[in-house]
Design an enzyme around this catalytic site. Structure first.
Site, mmCIF file in Angstrom:
data_model
loop_
_atom_site.group_PDB
_atom_site.id
_atom_site.type_symbol
_atom_site.label_atom_id
_atom_site.label_comp_id
_atom_site.label_asym_id
_atom_site.label_seq_id
_atom_site.Cartn_x
_atom_site.Cartn_y
_atom_site.Cartn_z
ATOM 1 N N ASP A 239 0.857 -1.190 0.000
ATOM 2 C CA ASP A 239 0.000 0.000 0.000
ATOM 3 C C ASP A 239 0.892 1.238 0.000
ATOM 4 O O ASP A 239 1.780 1.380 0.833
ATOM 5 C CB ASP A 239 -0.893 -0.014 1.251
ATOM 6 N N ASP B 242 -3.667 2.292 -5.346
ATOM 7 C CA ASP B 242 -2.410 2.321 -4.583
ATOM 8 C C ASP B 242 -2.208 1.091 -3.710
ATOM 9 O O ASP B 242 -1.342 1.081 -2.850
ATOM 10 C CB ASP B 242 -2.321 3.597 -3.736
ATOM 11 N N GLU B 243 -2.965 0.041 -3.960
ATOM 12 C CA GLU B 243 -2.970 -1.068 -3.014
ATOM 13 C C GLU B 243 -3.208 -2.390 -3.746
ATOM 14 O O GLU B 243 -4.080 -2.471 -4.604
ATOM 15 C CB GLU B 243 -4.129 -0.789 -2.063
HETATM 16 P P1 TTP Z 1 -5.295 5.134 1.161
HETATM 17 O O1 TTP Z 1 -4.299 4.083 0.851
HETATM 18 O O2 TTP Z 1 -6.392 4.820 2.097
HETATM 19 O O3 TTP Z 1 -4.563 6.401 1.768
HETATM 20 P P2 TTP Z 1 -3.154 7.024 1.415
HETATM 21 O O4 TTP Z 1 -2.404 6.217 0.432
HETATM 22 O O5 TTP Z 1 -3.357 8.450 1.035
HETATM 23 O O6 TTP Z 1 -2.421 7.032 2.813
HETATM 24 P P3 TTP Z 1 -1.833 5.755 3.619
HETATM 25 O O7 TTP Z 1 -2.093 4.548 2.802
HETATM 26 O O8 TTP Z 1 -0.384 6.061 3.782
HETATM 27 O O9 TTP Z 1 -2.576 5.770 4.920
HETATM 28 O O10 TTP Z 1 -5.958 5.654 -0.176
HETATM 29 C C1 TTP Z 1 -5.226 5.793 -1.391
HETATM 30 C C2 TTP Z 1 -5.667 7.042 -2.129
HETATM 31 O O11 TTP Z 1 -7.063 6.976 -2.381
HETATM 32 C C3 TTP Z 1 -5.439 8.301 -1.373
HETATM 33 O O12 TTP Z 1 -4.139 8.835 -1.592
HETATM 34 C C4 TTP Z 1 -6.529 9.193 -1.881
HETATM 35 C C5 TTP Z 1 -7.641 8.275 -2.278
HETATM 36 N N1 TTP Z 1 -8.714 8.302 -1.272
HETATM 37 C C6 TTP Z 1 -9.782 9.172 -1.449
HETATM 38 O O13 TTP Z 1 -9.858 9.882 -2.449
HETATM 39 N N2 TTP Z 1 -10.766 9.215 -0.484
HETATM 40 C C7 TTP Z 1 -10.748 8.455 0.646
HETATM 41 O O14 TTP Z 1 -11.637 8.526 1.482
HETATM 42 C C8 TTP Z 1 -9.638 7.532 0.813
HETATM 43 C C9 TTP Z 1 -9.555 6.673 2.045
HETATM 44 C C10 TTP Z 1 -8.651 7.505 -0.157
HETATM 45 MG MG MG Z 2 -2.205 4.127 0.681
#
Ligand code: TTP
Ligand code: MG
Length: 413
Positions: free
Chosen positions: A17, A112-113
């Protein structure tokens, strides 16, 4: 060089992730943003929400899905950017290209995951933690983004692990019971898949706040309060058990090949030659997809269009030509009565396909099979480089009723 001086994990799953994904891409493209509290989302003037925030902005309490107005109040000095989805998609593809070097068995959950099943990659790349480290390093070096990685025996644990030490986390879930308990016990039950705020509250009223408390809770008691099904599910997770396969989303149900002949085949030898060609091709396609077959079916259509299908099951799943071929011949010989007619169509299909991660007991145990597999893989590589005809078995080269390659040739998937 293949490495074998370590214990192969019976099942090895990575969860990767990216850290503060949208914000990290913005900081990469606009270096002046680096190190600043950065918020990506709808600008605070409107009714937008936060997509994500850099870790610097998170210190002020800003998080995804929060109204932008609130975020602006919590972190007045933040720099704001609106999302650029096409750029994030581009970076996501670059990251995926790194994954694909290590396995085909990947399940993206979002941009991203992803989950990666690297069970079958160990021989080539080493232990799962080496593979995880390499992926993390290569993502950093090649895309400029930082990722967190969880390494475990299943999806549930891998996902928990990747989240434990963000950002740039790297956690291998211990495989010994004590180590596993030490990692799981302190987690709040809300971290379990399927436990929303309501269920978490419910469990708390029952005296279950952590995964450790859940693991020792009385099954019958919980069953009466939250239902048998939920209880079974939660207890599995609390013990770190999860057998969901990494779902590539495009796994075929079967892989097969059939051919209708210009002239009906009458000669047993010619039929078997066809089956050998099919077995060769089907097994190569199985290997290319990292799948093995538990079953094989033979299809035979006679001159009068009577059609038979016959099936066999293997004791161990295979991705090699020989067992497929042998089963095809066996079924043709002893289970199909051609009643003196010629054969108009033949087909051979590998069925009940599994990934190495789903099938572990016999994995790599049979050295002979392992050698045959390596030979088969070498053939696959030659085929990739020089085309389908680069390697053809002696038996296929014989002249005679050479009837393949008609417009009726069909790939069945
Ligand atoms: P995440 O992987 O949940 O968040 P992140 O990568 O920003 O942070 P981390 O993993 O380090 O905690 O989500 C990936 C992307 O998806 C995030 O950069 C933006 C988008 N996203 C949204 O647009 N709305 C949301 O509610 C969430 C959770 C994520
Ligand atoms: Mg993330």
């Amino acid at each position: 060089m293949p490495q074998t001086r370590f214990d192969l994990w019976p099942r090895a799953i990575l969860h990767v992730d990216l850290d503060a994904f949208y914000a990290s891409v913005e900081a990469l493209d606009f270096p002046e943003l680096k190190g600043k509290p950065l918020i990506v989302g709808g600008l605070p003037g409107g009714r937008g929400v936060v997509s994500t925030a850099s870790y610097e902005a998170r210190r002020f309490g800003v998080h995804s899905a929060m109204p932008s107005v609130t975020a602006a109040r919590l972190c007045p000095n933040a720099v704001w950017r609106v999302p650029r989805m096409d750029r994030y998609l581009e970076k996501s593809r670059e990251v995926r290209a790194v994954f694909e070097r290590y396995t085909d068995l990947l399940e993206p959950l979002s941009l991203d995951e992803a989950f990666l099943d690297v069970t079958g990659s160990q021989r080539l790349f080493g232990p799962p933690e080496t593979i995880g480290r390499r992926i993390q390093d290569e993502i950093q070096a090649e895309t400029g983004l930082s990722a967190s990685v969880g390494v475990a025996e299943n999806k549930f644990l891998a996902k928990i692990a990747s989240d434990l030490r963000k950002p740039r986390g790297f956690v291998v879930v211990p495989r010994d019971p004590a180590g596993l308990r030490a990692l799981l016990d302190p987690l709040p039950v809300a971290r379990l898949w399927g436990v929303g705020p309501k269920m978490a509250e419910r469990l708390e009223t029952l005296g279950v706040r952590t995964v450790g408390q859940l693991a020792v809770a009385d099954r019958a008691f919980l069953g009466r309060r939250i239902g048998e099904e939920m209880t079974g599910h939660l207890l599995n997770l609390a013990h770190g058990r999860d057998d969901r396969p990494v779902d590539t989303g495009d796994r075929p149900k079967s892989i097969g090949r059939e051919n209708t002949f210009v002239k009906d085949l009458r000669d047993r030898e010619a039929m078997e030659r066809e089956l050998l060609g099919f077995a060769d091709e089907v097994s190569a396609r199985l290997r290319a997809k990292g799948l093995k077959a538990f079953g094989v079916t033979l299809k035979v259509r006679l001159g009068d269009f009577t059609t038979f299908t016959r099936a066999e099951t293997f004791d161990e799943p295979t991705d090699l030509a020989e067992p497929l071929f042998a089963a095809g011949c066996r079924m043709l010989r002893s289970r199909v009565d051609c009643r003196g007619q010629g054969v108009r169509l033949l087909g051979l299909t590998a069925t009940r396909l599994v990934t190495p991660g789903e099938w572990t007991p016999g994995l790599f145990r049979d050295e002979g099979a392992e050698k045959r597999r390596r030979a088969a893989e070498a053939v696959d590589r030659l085929r990739d480089r020089f085309g389908e005809d680069a390697v053809t078995r002696g038996r296929l080269l014989q002249d005679g009723e050479q009837t393949t390659g008609t417009p009726n040739d069909r790939l069945v998937e």
